[in-house]
Structure formats: structure tokens, C-alpha cells
Design an enzyme around this catalytic site. Structure first.
Site, short mmCIF file in Angstrom:
data_model
loop_
_atom_site.label_atom_id
_atom_site.label_comp_id
_atom_site.label_asym_id
_atom_site.label_seq_id
_atom_site.Cartn_x
_atom_site.Cartn_y
_atom_site.Cartn_z
CB CYS A 41 12.66 9.05 8.78
SG CYS A 41 13.64 8.03 7.67
CD GLU A 101 10.00 12.27 12.40
OE1 GLU A 101 10.84 11.84 11.60
OE2 GLU A 101 9.01 11.61 12.78
CE LYS A 113 -1.89 2.50 3.23
NZ LYS A 113 -1.86 3.86 2.60
CD GLU A 163 12.89 4.31 8.26
OE1 GLU A 163 12.89 5.16 9.17
OE2 GLU A 163 12.69 4.57 7.07
N GLY A 223 7.03 4.80 8.44
CA GLY A 223 6.19 5.96 8.69
C GLY A 223 6.40 6.49 10.10
CB SER A 224 4.35 8.68 12.20
OG SER A 224 3.14 7.96 12.40
CB THR A 225 7.04 6.79 16.47
OG1 THR A 225 8.39 6.88 15.97
CG2 THR A 225 7.05 5.95 17.73
CG LEU A 226 0.29 8.10 16.52
CD1 LEU A 226 0.16 7.86 18.01
CD2 LEU A 226 -0.38 9.43 16.13
CB VAL A 227 1.14 5.09 11.90
CG1 VAL A 227 0.50 4.00 11.05
CG2 VAL A 227 0.34 6.38 11.77
N GLY A 228 3.27 3.36 13.67
CA GLY A 228 4.02 2.13 13.88
C GLY A 228 3.52 1.35 15.09
#
Length: 503
Positions: free
Chosen positions: A306, A403, A196, A272, A249-254
Site C-alpha cells: 500500500c 494505485e 476475517k 488503512e 485494504g482498498s479505499t473503495l472497500v474502506g
């Protein structure tokens, strides 16, 4: 009916590629371009002017199910252990060749929906992506197991076996490069893919689907679903027939992706994620080079990187000189039309990202930091932001901790090695860092003491497909690139063979 994207770059002002493009923008499932089950589309916006210029099909959970079935069938019949590594390698090599043959078109598409400079997209993004695909083509028949000496009564060996169907979710900042980083090692090791791309920057992924088909990959081996994270991304992360997910992507979504693994089938996950990388300039550094690399470290790709060097720490003996010359250099950077040959920094990728960055700039002001340069919108159209330098920033400030993911840097003074290590490592992130010094012993000692997965010495933002990349702490888990990435996509099976032992 599947939409077709058509664009005449001969009519694009300042375009360095005078060509035309036309291709289907449906979901790529089982070797065909199809509409999503629900028939919805996603608008694609040009960040240089904020206008819609394309529509692509939107995937939902039902489309993910269909794609997974196709990928599972392909893995069992036409890929994986059914196909010799040498044959997989030939297909990857052919894909790399096709990418280079279509480099101008891919670069133009990358500039159009991402906003990055065409010159950078062609010389770096496209070339590095093709190099990555070719590199993993070479690994296809070389990722071996081991024979292990145990005793004379037993033969023991290992096999590196592909997971099967893997899900891959990539970001919008380097759409084509992240595409290559993901599919290269996954295909090399024999997996089939549900990928995706970001809904903000889907065009190069869709165009790559056409090149994958042209290269001769069997149907179902690579499936590309354009969709939103909350629907298609969530369906991939939670799917019971996907055994591996790789997310950038972002740490939040990770965190969400990792939780989905725990709540579903405990699928293997590599992440990552974000960074707030320190860039350290000692007083014995080559200042001219340190200044140029530091600017490249933060403003490359409009700060949407990043591993961006968004915290620049300068030793007190050269701080004033560095700041003056750094400011002069940053003023010389060209911000504007991505297709203009002199442009270094284009627009931010979206209105959402533009507003987020401007919010951080305001937060920096509110908390007492000084806008030394920039801090405003550039121009009146599109999502352009002036390269921004903050001074007088303190360790606890939001702009020092968070970030920002934009063209915003803090320049902070430090006294000695002990102080800078404490300041540099005071972050929840650990993706990258840099050290500038003519004293190689000092530089390497500092590099070894930094809590980061990548450390540059006397340069910044220079990655290579042969060298692993990934983070410490909350910057992720697992490694991209190099031989290390192959381990992300294989299970290790141990086989014990009795030769002479009897009960």
C-alpha cells in the site's frame, strides 16, 4: 466434517524448508475448528501455477453471529477487565515464541498461497509479526489512564477501557503481518476479536489459530472466519454487537466499511487504505543508494504494498543517469519460483490482480506513456509480471493517478522544490513518501511539506512496530503500530469524584 490441509514441502521444488504440515482448515470459533453453517468451502489457489491446492471453510452471516456470541461471552467472563494486563501479556509473549518456533512453516505457507519469496517471508514477515505480538504483550499492563488536577475539592481521573468485541478485516498482501498488526493492540487492551482474513490467503491465519489455542488463550477471545468480503466481511461491518471495526485494504472497500458503520450502530472505525506514494530523488542524492532503495520501494512484495513508491520523481540534473542505472538494477532482480533462494519477486496474488495490473499497463500505453522496461507477463505459467518502468508519463495519466498495486513504476523529471511539492502532493492519497538528498535540511523541509502519514529520508519501505503507520486524505484514518495503535481499541472514561464540595 472439517477439512484438513496437508502439504509435504519436501516435495516442493527448490523449497528451503524440508518439512510437512497438517492442520484443520475450519472456522475457528470459541476455541474449536468447525464447518460453516452452510457447509461451503473456498478454493485456495497457488499463484505460482494457478492451481487449486487447498480448501477452507466458508463463513457466512450466521457464522459471524455465532462467533460474536462467543466473543461477547469471553469478554464478559474470561478476558477484558476480568483478566489482569500482566496475564494477557504472558499469553501474547507465548504466542510470539510459538511463532518463532514455527517460523519455517509459517513462511512456507505464506509463500504458497501469497507467492512471496520464502526468504523474505521468513526473515521479514514472520519475524516482524512475532516482534509485533511480543511488543504489544509488553504494553498489556502499561496503557494507563491519567489523574487530572482540577481543584482541591475534586479527584478526576480517566480509564482506558476496551470496546469489547471488535471486528478485523485484513488483506492478502501481507497476510501474517496484518494479522499481527491487528490482533496485537486489540488483545493487549483487552478486546475479543472476530477476524476475517482474505479468501485468497487464508492459510497463515488458520495456522495462527492453532498457535493461539496452543498458547492458552481462553475460548472465544480470538475467532477467525475465512469468508468473502461481500458476505462475512459485510456481516462484520454491519453487526450490531460489534463496537469497533479495523479494516486494511482498498479505499473503495474502506468506504463501504465506513458506510456500514453509519448504517448500523455507528461503530468506531479505523481504516488503512490505498496509496500512490511519491519517491523524490534530488540531484545531490547518493545515487547508488537512491537507486537500490527506489527499486526496493516499488518492487518489494511484487509491488503489492500500500505504501509502494510507485511515482519516482528525479531532479533533472541526474534524471538521465538515474534512469540508466535504475534500469540496469531492475533488470538484475530475480523473478520466479517463490521457494528459490535467489528469487526477489514472485507472482501476483491472483488472476484477478494479474489482469488488473496488465490492464493498467495497457492503459499507460494507450494514454501515451512509454514502456521503458518490462510490461509483459513473465513466463508462461502462473501470475508473474515483469518489473515494469514507464517514462514520458504526464500528471493526468491513469498510471500516475491510480494505485496499480503491482510491479509498475513511473519515473518523472522535475526542476526544483516548488515543482516537486506540487507534483508529489497532487494525489487523493497520502499514505507514504520518501526523499533522497545529502542535504538534511532540504530533505527534512521537503518531508515536512509532504501530505503523507509516513515519510522516509534516504530509505524506503522500512517500518517498525514501535513507530505509527497510517495515512492522510483518502489513505485512511487512525494509526497502526506503536503506542498510537492502542488508542484505536479503547474508550476513555472520565471519572469525577467529589471530595469536599457541598451544595
Amino acid at each position: 466434517m472439517v477439512n484438513t490441509f496437508e502439504y509435504d514441502f519436501t516435495q516442493q521444488q527448490n523449497s528451503q524448508w524440508k518439512g510437512k504440515t497438517s492442520f484443520s482448515t475450519g472456522l475457528f470459533i470459541n476455541g474449536q475448528f468447525v464447518d460453516g453453517v452452510e457447509g461451503k468451502t473456498i478454493d485456495v489457489i497457488n499463484p505460482a501455477d494457478g492451481k487449486v491446492f487447498a480448501k477452507v471453510s466458508e463463513a457466512t452471516a450466521k457464522d459471524v453471529d455465532i462467533a460474536v456470541e462467543a466473543a461477547h461471552k469471553a469478554f464478559k467472563t474470561a478476558w477484558g477487565l476480568k483478566v489482569p494486563g500482566s496475564q494477557r501479556g504472558k499469553l501474547l509473549m507465548k504466542l510470539a515464541d510459538l511463532m518463532e518456533q514455527n517460523a519455517d512453516e509459517l513462511a512456507a505457507l505464506e509463500s504458497l498461497d501469497n507467492g512471496k519469496a520464502f526468504s523474505t517471508a521468513k526473515s521479514f514477515d514472520v519475524q516482524a509479526s512475532a516482534d509485533t505480538i511480543r511488543y504489544y504483550g509488553g504494553w498489556c499492563d502499561k496503557h494507563h489512564g491519567k489523574t487530572i488536577e482540577v481543584d482541591e475539592h475534586k479527584l478526576a481521573y480517566t480509564r482506558n477501557e476496551p470496546f469489547g468485541v471488535v471486528g478485523q478485516i485484513i488483506p492478502w498482501n501481507f497476510p501474517l503481518l496484518m494479522f499481527a498488526w491487528k490482533i496485537g493492540p486489540a488483545l493487549s487492551t483487552g478486546n475479543t476479536i472476530i477476524l476475517k482474513p482474505s479468501e485468497f490467503t487464508p492459510l497463515t491465519a488458520i495456522r495462527m489459530a492453532h498457535l493461539i489455542h496452543e498458547a492458552g488463550f481462553p475460548p472465544g477471545v480470538v475467532n477467525i472466519l475465512t469468508g468473502y468480503g461481500a458476505t462475512a466481511g459485510s456481516a462484520i461491518s454491519n453487526h450490531m454487537m460489534i463496537d469497533k471495526v479495523a479494516f486494511t485494504g482498498s479505499t473503495l472497500v474502506g468506504r463501504t466499511v465506513l458506510k456500514a458503520s453509519a448504517d448500523s450502530n455507528l461503530k468506531n472505525v479505523t481504516l488503512e487504505l490505498g496509496g500512490k506514494s511519491p519517491n523524490i530523488v534530488f540531484d545531490d542524492a547518493d545515487l547508488e543508494q537512491a537507486i537500490k532503495w527506489s527499486a526496493f520501494g516499488i518492487y518489494f512484495n511484487h509491488g503489492q504494498c500500500c505504501c509502494a513508491g510507485s511515482r519516482v520523481y528525479v531532479q533533472e540534473g541526474v534524471y538521465d543517469t538515474f534512469l540508466q542505472r535504475f534500469t540496469e538494477h531492475v533488470r538484475s532482480l530475480k523473478v520466479g519460483d517463490p521457494f528459490h533462494p535467489e528469487t526477489f519477486q514472485g507472482p501476483q496474488v491472483s488472476k484477478v490482480q494479474f489482469d488488473r495490473i496488465m490492464g493498467y499497463i495497457q492503459k499507460g500505453k494507450d494514454e501515451g506513456a512509454t514502456v521503458h522496461l518490462g510490461g509483459e507477463q513473465h513466463g508462461e505459467q502462473g501470475y508473474f509480471i515483469q518489473p515494469t518502468i514507464f517514462t514520458d508519463a504526464k500528471p493526468g495519466m491513469t498510471i500516475v493517478k491510480d494505485e496499480i498495486f503491482g510491479p509498475v513504476v513511473v519515473v518523472i523529471k522535475f526542476k526544483d522544490e516548488a515543482e516537486i511539492l506540487e507534483m508529489a502532493n497532487d494525489s487523493m492519497y497520502g499514505l507514504a513518501a520518501a526523499v533522497f538528498s545529502r542535504d538534511i535540511s532540504r530533505a527534512l523541509k521537503t518531508a515536512h511539506d509532504l501530505g503523507a502519514g509516513t515519510v522516509w529520508v534516504n530509505q524506503y519501505n522500512k517500518l517498525h512496530y514501535q513507530v505509527p503507520f497510517g495515512g492522510y486524505k483518502q489513505s485512511g484514518m487512525g494509526r497502526e503500530l506503536g503506542e498510537y495503535a492502542l488508542a484505536n481499541y479503547t474508550n476513555v472514561k472520565a471519572v469525577h469524584v467529589n471530595l469536599t464540595a457541598e451544595l
